[in-house]
Scaffold this active site. Structure first.
Site, mmCIF file in Angstrom:
data_model
loop_
_atom_site.group_PDB
_atom_site.id
_atom_site.type_symbol
_atom_site.label_atom_id
_atom_site.label_comp_id
_atom_site.label_asym_id
_atom_site.label_seq_id
_atom_site.Cartn_x
_atom_site.Cartn_y
_atom_site.Cartn_z
ATOM 1 N N GLU A 5 -23.280 -37.746 12.768
ATOM 2 C CA GLU A 5 -23.015 -38.247 11.382
ATOM 3 C C GLU A 5 -23.959 -38.101 10.623
ATOM 4 O O GLU A 5 -24.847 -38.335 9.463
ATOM 5 C CB GLU A 5 -23.866 -40.198 11.552
ATOM 6 C CG GLU A 5 -23.500 -40.561 10.582
ATOM 7 C CD GLU A 5 -23.651 -42.730 11.155
ATOM 8 O OE1 GLU A 5 -22.751 -43.192 9.734
ATOM 9 O OE2 GLU A 5 -23.951 -42.558 11.711
ATOM 10 N N LYS A 47 -18.168 -38.799 13.295
ATOM 11 C CA LYS A 47 -18.585 -39.690 12.015
ATOM 12 C C LYS A 47 -18.657 -39.663 10.816
ATOM 13 O O LYS A 47 -19.993 -39.354 10.434
ATOM 14 C CB LYS A 47 -19.652 -41.431 12.152
ATOM 15 C CG LYS A 47 -19.700 -42.252 11.849
ATOM 16 C CD LYS A 47 -19.988 -43.581 11.957
ATOM 17 C CE LYS A 47 -20.413 -44.532 11.336
ATOM 18 N NZ LYS A 47 -21.007 -45.894 11.262
#
Length: 76
Positions: A5, A47
């Site tokens: 992420e 992500k």
């Protein structure tokens, strides 16, 4: 399964173009480091951040611009 992420913050007055440049650089470095660490990319969940203008930017990006810039970064 690792979740990757990387994040580019929304704080500041940067334009959507600047956010796209930084997001590109961040993703390039993240994937270079994952490769160097022998991480199997097919085994991760990415992500990513949305590519947007900063919160204080007077020229707010439209939803269509955000979508297009975000997808462009993910295709590179």
């Amino acid at each position: 399964m690792p979740i990757v992420e990387p994040e580019v913050l929304m704080d500041g007055a940067h334009t959507i173009e600047r956010c796209e440049q930084v997001t590109d650089a961040v993703l390039e470095e993240v994937f270079a480091q994952l490769h160097a660490a022998n991480v199997r990319l097919e085994g991760i969940i990415l992500k990513p951040n949305m590519v947007i203008s900063g919160k204080q930017c007077p020229q707010r990006a439209t939803p269509a611009q955000v979508a297009a810039a975000t997808v462009r970064c993910l295709k590179r």
